[in-house]
Design a protein around this motif. Structure first.
Motif, PDB file in Angstrom:
ATOM      1  N   ALA A  92       0.824  -1.212   0.000  1.00 29.36           N
ATOM      2  CA  ALA A  92       0.000   0.000   0.000  1.00 29.36           C
ATOM      3  C   ALA A  92       0.861   1.266   0.000  1.00 29.36           C
ATOM      4  O   ALA A  92       0.556   2.237  -0.702  1.00 29.36           O
ATOM      5  CB  ALA A  92      -0.936  -0.007   1.212  1.00 29.36           C
ATOM      6  N   ILE A  93       1.948   1.267   0.771  1.00 32.46           N
ATOM      7  CA  ILE A  93       2.831   2.438   0.829  1.00 32.46           C
ATOM      8  C   ILE A  93       3.473   2.685  -0.533  1.00 32.46           C
ATOM      9  O   ILE A  93       3.596   3.833  -0.978  1.00 32.46           O
ATOM     10  CB  ILE A  93       3.902   2.255   1.926  1.00 32.46           C
ATOM     11  N   ALA A 105      -9.902   9.566  -6.527  1.00 38.83           N
ATOM     12  CA  ALA A 105     -10.543   8.266  -6.338  1.00 38.83           C
ATOM     13  C   ALA A 105      -9.523   7.215  -5.904  1.00 38.83           C
ATOM     14  O   ALA A 105      -9.793   6.402  -5.000  1.00 38.83           O
ATOM     15  CB  ALA A 105     -11.229   7.825  -7.631  1.00 38.83           C
ATOM     16  N   GLY A 106      -8.352   7.237  -6.529  1.00 39.55           N
ATOM     17  CA  GLY A 106      -7.307   6.284  -6.174  1.00 39.55           C
ATOM     18  C   GLY A 106      -6.800   6.483  -4.760  1.00 39.55           C
ATOM     19  O   GLY A 106      -6.577   5.514  -4.021  1.00 39.55           O
ATOM     20  N   LEU A 107      -6.618   7.732  -4.352  1.00 37.04           N
ATOM     21  CA  LEU A 107      -6.129   8.033  -3.004  1.00 37.04           C
ATOM     22  C   LEU A 107      -7.171   7.690  -1.951  1.00 37.04           C
ATOM     23  O   LEU A 107      -6.842   7.226  -0.858  1.00 37.04           O
ATOM     24  CB  LEU A 107      -5.728   9.506  -2.911  1.00 37.04           C
ATOM     25  N   THR A 167      -7.954   1.151   2.061  1.00 37.31           N
ATOM     26  CA  THR A 167      -7.097  -0.033   2.226  1.00 37.31           C
ATOM     27  C   THR A 167      -6.318   0.038   3.533  1.00 37.31           C
ATOM     28  O   THR A 167      -6.251  -0.939   4.292  1.00 37.31           O
ATOM     29  CB  THR A 167      -6.115  -0.151   1.040  1.00 37.31           C
ATOM     30  N   PHE A 168      -5.722   1.196   3.792  1.00 34.75           N
ATOM     31  CA  PHE A 168      -4.974   1.367   5.043  1.00 34.75           C
ATOM     32  C   PHE A 168      -5.891   1.215   6.258  1.00 34.75           C
ATOM     33  O   PHE A 168      -5.492   0.632   7.281  1.00 34.75           O
ATOM     34  CB  PHE A 168      -4.293   2.736   5.077  1.00 34.75           C
ATOM     35  N   GLN A 169      -7.110   1.753   6.161  1.00 35.77           N
ATOM     36  CA  GLN A 169      -8.046   1.621   7.281  1.00 35.77           C
ATOM     37  C   GLN A 169      -8.370   0.151   7.560  1.00 35.77           C
ATOM     38  O   GLN A 169      -8.455  -0.255   8.733  1.00 35.77           O
ATOM     39  CB  GLN A 169      -9.335   2.380   6.979  1.00 35.77           C
ATOM     40  N   ARG A 170      -8.562  -0.633   6.503  1.00 34.64           N
ATOM     41  CA  ARG A 170      -8.858  -2.049   6.698  1.00 34.64           C
ATOM     42  C   ARG A 170      -7.690  -2.771   7.377  1.00 34.64           C
ATOM     43  O   ARG A 170      -7.890  -3.637   8.236  1.00 34.64           O
ATOM     44  CB  ARG A 170      -9.177  -2.713   5.354  1.00 34.64           C
ATOM     45  N   ALA A 208      -3.685   6.133   6.206  1.00 39.46           N
ATOM     46  CA  ALA A 208      -5.048   6.368   5.730  1.00 39.46           C
ATOM     47  C   ALA A 208      -5.341   7.867   5.735  1.00 39.46           C
ATOM     48  O   ALA A 208      -5.913   8.412   4.782  1.00 39.46           O
ATOM     49  CB  ALA A 208      -6.050   5.623   6.614  1.00 39.46           C
ATOM     50  N   ALA A 209      -4.918   8.545   6.796  1.00 38.69           N
ATOM     51  CA  ALA A 209      -5.086   9.995   6.880  1.00 38.69           C
ATOM     52  C   ALA A 209      -4.204  10.714   5.866  1.00 38.69           C
ATOM     53  O   ALA A 209      -4.629  11.669   5.210  1.00 38.69           O
ATOM     54  CB  ALA A 209      -4.751  10.472   8.296  1.00 38.69           C
ATOM     55  N   PHE A 210      -2.970  10.229   5.705  1.00 41.30           N
ATOM     56  CA  PHE A 210      -2.042  10.844   4.756  1.00 41.30           C
ATOM     57  C   PHE A 210      -2.579  10.751   3.329  1.00 41.30           C
ATOM     58  O   PHE A 210      -2.450  11.708   2.547  1.00 41.30           O
ATOM     59  CB  PHE A 210      -0.679  10.157   4.858  1.00 41.30           C
ATOM     60  N   SER A 211      -3.181   9.627   2.976  1.00 47.37           N
ATOM     61  CA  SER A 211      -3.744   9.452   1.633  1.00 47.37           C
ATOM     62  C   SER A 211      -4.824  10.494   1.366  1.00 47.37           C
ATOM     63  O   SER A 211      -4.870  11.107   0.288  1.00 47.37           O
ATOM     64  CB  SER A 211      -4.324   8.040   1.480  1.00 47.37           C
TER      65      SER A 211
END
Length: 209
Positions: free
Chosen positions: A31-32, A42-44, A50-53, A68-71
């Motif tokens: 993910a990183i 939309a991608g971000l 994904t990070f939240q999951r 998730a916040a950074f995205s």
């Protein structure tokens, strides 16, 4: 057996390998890496989900919620993003989840950017609220870790983009960006941990010279 375990753990710590399960590490690395190539809102947003999951599955790791916040913060810099306030509130909620697991300066950097994005919607009317919130996040982060180069990059960028008549400009930004770059050069990043904005700091400093 206890002695052998201690030796193994000491070795892991010595080489900077986190004592985390392999599935988690691989999911985070994948993910990183996508952050380097994902540019669309939309991608971000999908990457944030994904990070939240990953975070919800792990429950004890702050980094998934941070990313998730950074995205969402990356998406928030887009001029096409209309829901700045709603997006920023989502970012702050994710920061709350991360801070519940580990209160650190990296999360403060995200809070600074979220508040800055809200302030920039209408700087004249929002400075007293969101401008001060952004400034407080930076100061809190610097108290937690005075050696975090991303905080000084954000401070320098803020000064750089502030008109001279309001106390900003390239001349005042230059020493802050120089400090940021010096800290970047001295930084030893841990696996999976944030390492963004060195190139941006270099480019902005070059404009100050």
């Amino acid at each position: 057996m206890k002695q052998i375990f201690c030796i193994i753990m000491a070795g892991l710590i010595a080489v900077g390998v986190p004592a985390q399960n392999e599935k988690y590490v691989k999911a985070m690395e994948t993910a990183i890496n996508q952050l380097d190539t994902t540019r669309s809102e939309a991608g971000l947003t999908a990457l944030s989900n994904t990070f939240q999951r990953i975070g919800d599955a792990e429950k004890t790791q702050w980094l998934p919620y941070y990313y998730a916040a950074f995205s969402l913060t990356m998406a928030g810099w887009s001029d096409a993003r209309k829901d700045k306030d709603a997006n920023a509130e989502k970012i702050k909620a994710l920061c709350d989840k991360a801070e519940a697991l580990d209160n650190n300066s990296e999360i403060c950097a995200i809070r600074n950017m979220a508040a800055t994005q809200q302030m920039l919607v209408d700087p004249q009317t929002r400075w007293m609220t969101y401008g001060q919130e952004a400034d407080a996040a930076l100061k809190n982060g610097m108290q937690l870790d005075p050696s975090n180069p991303r905080l000084y990059y954000l401070e320098g960028a803020g000064i750089f983009n502030t008109p001279k008549q309001f106390g900003g400009g390239k001349t005042k930004a230059k020493p802050v960006l120089e400090k940021s770059l010096a800290l970047f050069n001295a930084e030893k990043t841990k696996p999976l941990h944030p390492n963004w904005s060195k190139k941006q700091a270099e480019d902005m400093l070059a404009q100050c010279n």
